[in-house]
Design a protein around this motif. Structure first.
Motif, PDB file in Angstrom:
ATOM      1  N   CYS A   1      44.969  46.157  40.933  1.00 39.65           N
ATOM      2  CA  CYS A   1      44.909  46.192  42.399  1.00 39.65           C
ATOM      3  C   CYS A   1      44.806  47.635  42.874  1.00 39.65           C
ATOM      4  O   CYS A   1      45.456  48.525  42.320  1.00 39.65           O
ATOM      5  CB  CYS A   1      46.172  45.588  43.007  1.00 39.65           C
TER       6      CYS A   1
ATOM      7  N   ILE B   1      49.109  42.051  35.618  1.00 40.98           N
ATOM      8  CA  ILE B   1      48.516  42.666  36.808  1.00 40.98           C
ATOM      9  C   ILE B   1      49.136  44.040  37.015  1.00 40.98           C
ATOM     10  O   ILE B   1      50.351  44.163  37.164  1.00 40.98           O
ATOM     11  CB  ILE B   1      48.753  41.808  38.075  1.00 40.98           C
TER      12      ILE B   1
ATOM     13  N   ALA C   1      38.759  42.997  37.771  1.00 45.71           N
ATOM     14  CA  ALA C   1      39.080  42.455  36.446  1.00 45.71           C
ATOM     15  C   ALA C   1      37.799  42.308  35.633  1.00 45.71           C
ATOM     16  O   ALA C   1      36.716  42.673  36.098  1.00 45.71           O
ATOM     17  CB  ALA C   1      39.781  41.096  36.580  1.00 45.71           C
TER      18      ALA C   1
ATOM     19  N   PHE D   1      40.660  44.439  44.374  1.00 44.95           N
ATOM     20  CA  PHE D   1      41.209  43.995  43.084  1.00 44.95           C
ATOM     21  C   PHE D   1      40.043  43.771  42.137  1.00 44.95           C
ATOM     22  O   PHE D   1      38.930  43.455  42.563  1.00 44.95           O
ATOM     23  CB  PHE D   1      42.116  42.776  43.227  1.00 44.95           C
TER      24      PHE D   1
ATOM     25  N   ASP E   1      49.531  46.777  39.600  1.00 46.41           N
ATOM     26  CA  ASP E   1      49.356  47.140  40.995  1.00 46.41           C
ATOM     27  C   ASP E   1      49.203  48.658  41.039  1.00 46.41           C
ATOM     28  O   ASP E   1      50.167  49.404  41.008  1.00 46.41           O
ATOM     29  CB  ASP E   1      50.568  46.682  41.815  1.00 46.41           C
TER      30      ASP E   1
ATOM     31  N   ILE F   1      44.245  42.236  35.557  1.00 52.13           N
ATOM     32  CA  ILE F   1      43.763  42.421  36.932  1.00 52.13           C
ATOM     33  C   ILE F   1      44.389  43.726  37.440  1.00 52.13           C
ATOM     34  O   ILE F   1      45.553  44.017  37.152  1.00 52.13           O
ATOM     35  CB  ILE F   1      44.176  41.257  37.860  1.00 52.13           C
TER      36      ILE F   1
ATOM     37  N   ALA G   1      45.156  42.902  48.543  1.00 49.94           N
ATOM     38  CA  ALA G   1      44.709  43.015  47.150  1.00 49.94           C
ATOM     39  C   ALA G   1      45.699  42.321  46.215  1.00 49.94           C
ATOM     40  O   ALA G   1      45.312  41.523  45.354  1.00 49.94           O
ATOM     41  CB  ALA G   1      44.547  44.491  46.766  1.00 49.94           C
ATOM     42  N   CYS G   2      46.990  42.609  46.384  1.00 50.55           N
ATOM     43  CA  CYS G   2      48.012  42.037  45.488  1.00 50.55           C
ATOM     44  C   CYS G   2      48.156  40.533  45.697  1.00 50.55           C
ATOM     45  O   CYS G   2      48.290  39.770  44.736  1.00 50.55           O
ATOM     46  CB  CYS G   2      49.353  42.731  45.706  1.00 50.55           C
TER      47      CYS G   2
ATOM     48  N   SER H   1      45.893  38.493  46.739  1.00 52.30           N
ATOM     49  CA  SER H   1      44.718  37.813  46.194  1.00 52.30           C
ATOM     50  C   SER H   1      44.720  37.837  44.670  1.00 52.30           C
ATOM     51  O   SER H   1      44.306  36.860  44.019  1.00 52.30           O
ATOM     52  CB  SER H   1      43.434  38.483  46.702  1.00 52.30           C
ATOM     53  N   ALA H   2      45.201  38.934  44.091  1.00 54.55           N
ATOM     54  CA  ALA H   2      45.254  39.047  42.631  1.00 54.55           C
ATOM     55  C   ALA H   2      46.175  37.981  42.044  1.00 54.55           C
ATOM     56  O   ALA H   2      45.859  37.361  41.020  1.00 54.55           O
ATOM     57  CB  ALA H   2      45.729  40.445  42.221  1.00 54.55           C
TER      58      ALA H   2
END
Ligand SMILES: *Cc1c(COP(=O)(O)O)cnc(C)c1O
Length: 420
Positions: free
Chosen positions: A256, A229, A272, A270, A231, A254, A112-113, A115-116
């Motif tokens: 995660c 972002i 947004a 993730f 997380d 974004i 997830a992170c 890709s974010a």
């Protein structure tokens, strides 16, 4: 069992912190678990304060989750094709979390992170990222720069195998220090795609954001065309329905997820607003994929878990009350025994540090007395209470804990405290 495992699995474990390197001794092998309790292969019952590092927020083998998985498994475990349940869990997640329109499911918090950040880089057209010392965002290369948790326990903040080329794009800031972040932005004007942060840090013990810190990051991101972002792999669906965004009233660009969102199966995600998520393949140019992503078992567990939390929102208050009770109880015992300590707590995340000073970032977390922690850990284990085998981890409170369990835990601290 551990000796047998060591012959065929590096270090005998499939994730380093499980090996007890931070506290000495050999790991506990779990046979089964139910509610707030683990049962090990030697027949001991342990009260569990790790809960699979967060996912089991309602306790182990929680019936609605287990039943959902069993029923789904009978119908096939993976197709690599769309299924309706993916839309169902996506709709629910989007309805619970502020400021997100779309969500993409993956198989772990790491994914997830990773890709974010790729999405943030693609969306902004910039390369560098800011992360904070002691924050853990999974084990992908860009993040293994002073990561917390397992990496800190072993004192290998920078892993071999991460190239200089990758490392140079990760700028390291100090948690809770907004001036430090400003200076980094000033020195790298126009080159930073995003700031990624655990809005409540949970991988250097539990460290709350100072008043105004997250808002400060939000403002800096807005002023400098950077994405923020959050997380929320640890905090998402734990601190509130809408996670830390809801708790602190700050919107991230974004978000995660991992841990709770999978109900104990391998899930990350993730999310947004549309304009950012539409940048992802197949709609947009940023590539991201997964053979088992959104598989029916994982989605069934996740959907059952989120449904439970969504329909019983009082659980978050109950968790907070239990954690506060534990906090008070432990603090009283440690104080009565003149043991130097600091306890940090946010919602159902709590950590005990054997240091007098406030623990506000990685440096202050690292100052805690590790010898005392080791004794504390093994003492608690002997008394039937399992906390994380590292001084850099948060305890995760589960709703399955009764007040009797909490009293039992405080009594255990009493026994251990006299020996510290
Ligand atoms: C656990 C964790 C991750 C990594 O998730 P995995 O599922 O272990 O890959 C990322 N970020 C935070 C904040 C975490 O706590």
């Amino acid at each position: 069992m551990f000796a047998e495992a060591e012959k065929v699995i590096p270090g005998g474990v499939n994730s380093p912190v499980r090996a007890f390197k931070g506290v000495g001794g050999t790991p506990i092998f779990v046979k089964e678990a139910k509610g707030a309790y683990l049962y090990d292969e030697d027949g001991n019952r342990l009260i569990d304060y790790i809960n699979s590092w967060g996912p089991m927020i309602l306790g182990h083998a929680h019936e609605p989750v287990v039943n959902a998985v069993i029923e789904k498994a009978k119908k096939g475990t993976s197709f690599g094709m769309p299924t309706e349940i993916e839309t169902k869990i996506a709709e629910l997640a989007v309805s619970m979390v502020p400021n997100i329109d779309k969500i993409r499911f993956v198989n772990s918090g790491t994914e997830a992170c990773m890709s974010a950040v790729r999405l943030a880089r693609g969306y902004t057209g910039k390369d560098k990222i800011i992360k904070f010392a002691g924050c853990y965002h999974g084990h992908s290369d860009s993040f293994l720069i002073q990561a917390g948790s397992g990496a800190s326990t072993f004192g290998t903040p920078n892993s071999p195998g991460v190239t200089k080329g990758t490392a140079k794009d990760t700028l390291l800031a100090q948690y809770n220090n907004i001036d430090n972040v400003k200076a980094l932005i000033e020195a790298n004007k126009g080159k930073i795609a995003c700031i990624i942060i655990e809005p409540v840090a949970g991988n250097m013990g539990c460290i709350p954001p100072k008043e105004g810190f997250l808002q400060g990051l939000r403002t800096l991101c807005d002023e400098n065309d950077m994405l923020l972002i959050f997380d929320e792999v640890m905090t998402g669906f734990r601190l509130a329905k809408g996670g830390a965004q809801e708790l602190y009233g700050i919107n991230a660009d974004i978000v995660c997820f991992g841990k709770v969102i999978g109900g104990g199966l391998p899930v990350g995600a993730f999310a947004a607003r549309n304009e950012i998520m539409n940048y992802l393949a197949p709609l947009g140019p940023v590539y991201q994929a997964g053979t088992l992503s959104g598989n029916p078992l994982a989605m069934a567990a996740g959907l059952a878990m989120l449904t439970e939390l969504n329909t019983n929102p009082e659980v978050f208050k109950r968790l907070e009350d239990k954690t506060a009770y534990l906090h008070e109880g432990i603090a009283k015992v440690l104080t009565e025994n003149s043991i130097t300590h600091t306890i940090n707590r946010v919602g159902s995340m709590i950590s005990v540090h054997f240091d007098e000073a406030d623990v506000v970032d990685f440096d202050t977390a690292a100052k805690g007395n590790n010898d005392t922690f080791k004794k504390f850990f093994h003492g608690m284990l002997n008394a039937g209470v399992y906390i994380a085998p590292s001084a850099f981890e948060t305890w995760f409170i589960t709703d399955a804990l009764s007040y009797e369990d909490l009293d039992f835990t405080i009594e255990a601290v009493k026994k251990v405290a006299t020996a510290l």
